[in-house]
Design an enzyme around this catalytic site. Sequence first.
Site, PDB file in Angstrom:
ATOM      1  N   ASN A  53       0.815  -1.219   0.000  1.00 40.53           N
ATOM      2  CA  ASN A  53       0.000   0.000   0.000  1.00 40.53           C
ATOM      3  C   ASN A  53       0.845   1.264   0.000  1.00 40.53           C
ATOM      4  O   ASN A  53       0.459   2.283  -0.573  1.00 40.53           O
ATOM      5  CB  ASN A  53      -0.970  -0.008   1.188  1.00 40.53           C
ATOM      6  CG  ASN A  53      -2.066  -1.031   0.954  1.00 40.53           C
ATOM      7  OD1 ASN A  53      -2.981  -0.803   0.175  1.00 40.53           O
ATOM      8  ND2 ASN A  53      -1.935  -2.194   1.584  1.00 40.53           N
ATOM      9  N   TRP A  54       1.986   1.178   0.602  1.00 40.75           N
ATOM     10  CA  TRP A  54       2.923   2.300   0.590  1.00 40.75           C
ATOM     11  C   TRP A  54       3.423   2.536  -0.848  1.00 40.75           C
ATOM     12  O   TRP A  54       3.341   3.638  -1.387  1.00 40.75           O
ATOM     13  CB  TRP A  54       4.097   1.984   1.538  1.00 40.75           C
ATOM     14  CG  TRP A  54       5.066   3.091   1.751  1.00 40.75           C
ATOM     15  CD1 TRP A  54       4.864   4.429   1.501  1.00 40.75           C
ATOM     16  CD2 TRP A  54       6.392   2.972   2.275  1.00 40.75           C
ATOM     17  NE1 TRP A  54       5.986   5.136   1.837  1.00 40.75           N
ATOM     18  CE2 TRP A  54       6.934   4.271   2.314  1.00 40.75           C
ATOM     19  CE3 TRP A  54       7.165   1.902   2.717  1.00 40.75           C
ATOM     20  CZ2 TRP A  54       8.237   4.517   2.776  1.00 40.75           C
ATOM     21  CZ3 TRP A  54       8.448   2.143   3.180  1.00 40.75           C
ATOM     22  CH2 TRP A  54       8.977   3.440   3.214  1.00 40.75           C
ATOM     23  N   HIS A 109      -1.225  -9.596  -5.943  1.00 40.08           N
ATOM     24  CA  HIS A 109      -0.385 -10.514  -5.163  1.00 40.08           C
ATOM     25  C   HIS A 109      -0.205 -11.837  -5.919  1.00 40.08           C
ATOM     26  O   HIS A 109       0.392 -12.770  -5.415  1.00 40.08           O
ATOM     27  CB  HIS A 109      -1.065 -10.858  -3.827  1.00 40.08           C
ATOM     28  CG  HIS A 109      -1.157  -9.715  -2.855  1.00 40.08           C
ATOM     29  ND1 HIS A 109      -0.123  -8.852  -2.612  1.00 40.08           N
ATOM     30  CD2 HIS A 109      -2.176  -9.313  -2.046  1.00 40.08           C
ATOM     31  CE1 HIS A 109      -0.507  -7.967  -1.693  1.00 40.08           C
ATOM     32  NE2 HIS A 109      -1.743  -8.232  -1.339  1.00 40.08           N
ATOM     33  N   SER A 141       4.134  -9.090  10.410  1.00 37.59           N
ATOM     34  CA  SER A 141       3.108  -8.172   9.909  1.00 37.59           C
ATOM     35  C   SER A 141       1.832  -8.919   9.483  1.00 37.59           C
ATOM     36  O   SER A 141       0.717  -8.481   9.760  1.00 37.59           O
ATOM     37  CB  SER A 141       3.673  -7.378   8.731  1.00 37.59           C
ATOM     38  OG  SER A 141       2.730  -6.455   8.242  1.00 37.59           O
TER      39      SER A 141
HETATM   40  P1  A3P Z   1       3.918  -3.502   9.686  1.00 35.11           P
HETATM   41  O1  A3P Z   1       2.792  -4.437   9.951  1.00 35.11           O
HETATM   42  O2  A3P Z   1       5.261  -4.128   9.932  1.00 35.11           O
HETATM   43  O3  A3P Z   1       3.775  -2.201  10.386  1.00 35.11           O
HETATM   44  P2  A3P Z   1       1.050  -4.219   2.767  1.00 35.11           P
HETATM   45  O4  A3P Z   1       0.654  -2.864   2.306  1.00 35.11           O
HETATM   46  O5  A3P Z   1       1.760  -5.023   1.716  1.00 35.11           O
HETATM   47  O6  A3P Z   1      -0.096  -4.941   3.346  1.00 35.11           O
HETATM   48  O7  A3P Z   1       2.154  -4.035   3.905  1.00 35.11           O
HETATM   49  C1  A3P Z   1       1.804  -3.541   5.176  1.00 35.11           C
HETATM   50  C2  A3P Z   1       3.056  -3.101   5.923  1.00 35.11           C
HETATM   51  O8  A3P Z   1       3.566  -1.897   5.333  1.00 35.11           O
HETATM   52  C3  A3P Z   1       2.759  -2.783   7.385  1.00 35.11           C
HETATM   53  O9  A3P Z   1       3.918  -3.170   8.107  1.00 35.11           O
HETATM   54  C4  A3P Z   1       2.573  -1.273   7.329  1.00 35.11           C
HETATM   55  O10 A3P Z   1       2.763  -0.628   8.566  1.00 35.11           O
HETATM   56  C5  A3P Z   1       3.658  -0.889   6.337  1.00 35.11           C
HETATM   57  N1  A3P Z   1       3.419   0.444   5.755  1.00 35.11           N
HETATM   58  C6  A3P Z   1       2.284   0.907   5.206  1.00 35.11           C
HETATM   59  N2  A3P Z   1       2.424   2.196   4.820  1.00 35.11           N
HETATM   60  C7  A3P Z   1       3.696   2.551   5.147  1.00 35.11           C
HETATM   61  C8  A3P Z   1       4.437   3.775   5.022  1.00 35.11           C
HETATM   62  N3  A3P Z   1       3.909   4.865   4.493  1.00 35.11           N
HETATM   63  N4  A3P Z   1       5.728   3.764   5.464  1.00 35.11           N
HETATM   64  C9  A3P Z   1       6.275   2.650   5.995  1.00 35.11           C
HETATM   65  N5  A3P Z   1       5.607   1.486   6.153  1.00 35.11           N
HETATM   66  C10 A3P Z   1       4.335   1.423   5.739  1.00 35.11           C
END
Ligand code: A3P
Length: 293
Positions: free
Chosen positions: A46-47, A100, A131
């Site tokens: 999502n980041w 995915h 996570s």
């Molecule tokens: P954590 O659970 O370790 O905090 P995805 O988007 O693939 O589901 O991944 C989710 C992970 O990305 C989570 O990790 C989340 O906190 C982290 N994440 C989401 N947005 C972020 C951002 N802007 N900067 C850093 N980490 C981010």
Amino acid sequence: KSKSHHWKGYDFIPGCSPKATEYAYKNWTFREGDVFLVSYPKTGTNWAKEIMRQILYRSETLDKLTNLLPINLRVLEIDPCEKFKVWDELPLKRRLIGTHLPPELIDVERIKQANAKVVYMLRNPKDQIVSWQKFLQNLDLSDEIMEMVDSGWEKYFEHVVTGECPDGTKRGEWYPDHIRAWYKYKDYKNFYFLQYEEMKKDIIGEIKKLAQFLEVSLCEEDILKIANATSFSNMKASKTSDDNNHSHVLAVNMRKGEVGGWKNHFTVAQSEQIDAILEEKLNGVDIQFTYEL
Ligand code: A3P
């Protein structure tokens, strides 16, 4: 793993539709300009998606359009196959498609023929494992899945390394198998690796390289704006303030956003077990993971 939720031997993660995937595989045409963001769950999808969305769509109207799209589709609860028709009609030169899926369920040859781009997101598997547990624990899923994630760290860990946790791979497979399958396409000229830990280290540098790969020219000010808007705290604040179901999931997703949290969960033996599995499964794969910063 649930039997009802699979296609071609792959188990689908909760919320993902084998029917829509099969429909897309058979009917959906890719275009030059399409950008695929491919990732295994909980690697920072999502980041990366938000950064890429901001790089690709700088104009206000398109920004709103792409922002609204997934939410509208959920609200209307249209047949998941219909969304591909909606996508085809959107006035977008560049389409950002997050998935995915393993390459076998997309038919990568079609991506190559279209000359579309692929960004493969990577994160160190130890942080990913933690996570995923924390994320699933917040959802209301089947008893079978909830038991896997809620029966304590030890048991959850075993389910992960034996490939039983629902993650979109085949039975017995998990993250390294997903990496290995996609790594086969690394020499495709439009293939790019993005690493979570590199983004944590130097977000400005990573946004610059990513924009270059996407062939979008950005000025320094744009880059700073994107870095700022997609910082963990700003993304968390904006997801939490939106009041709908989809945003609830995204808000849960913003947990810690750090590197190295796995150390609070893993025993030394478990850490070594992961190292050994990765060494075996990723033999010949030239990727270095960063486990702490
Ligand atoms: P954590 O659970 O370790 O905090 P995805 O988007 O693939 O589901 O991944 C989710 C992970 O990305 C989570 O990790 C989340 O906190 C982290 N994440 C989401 N947005 C972020 C951002 N802007 N900067 C850093 N980490 C981010």
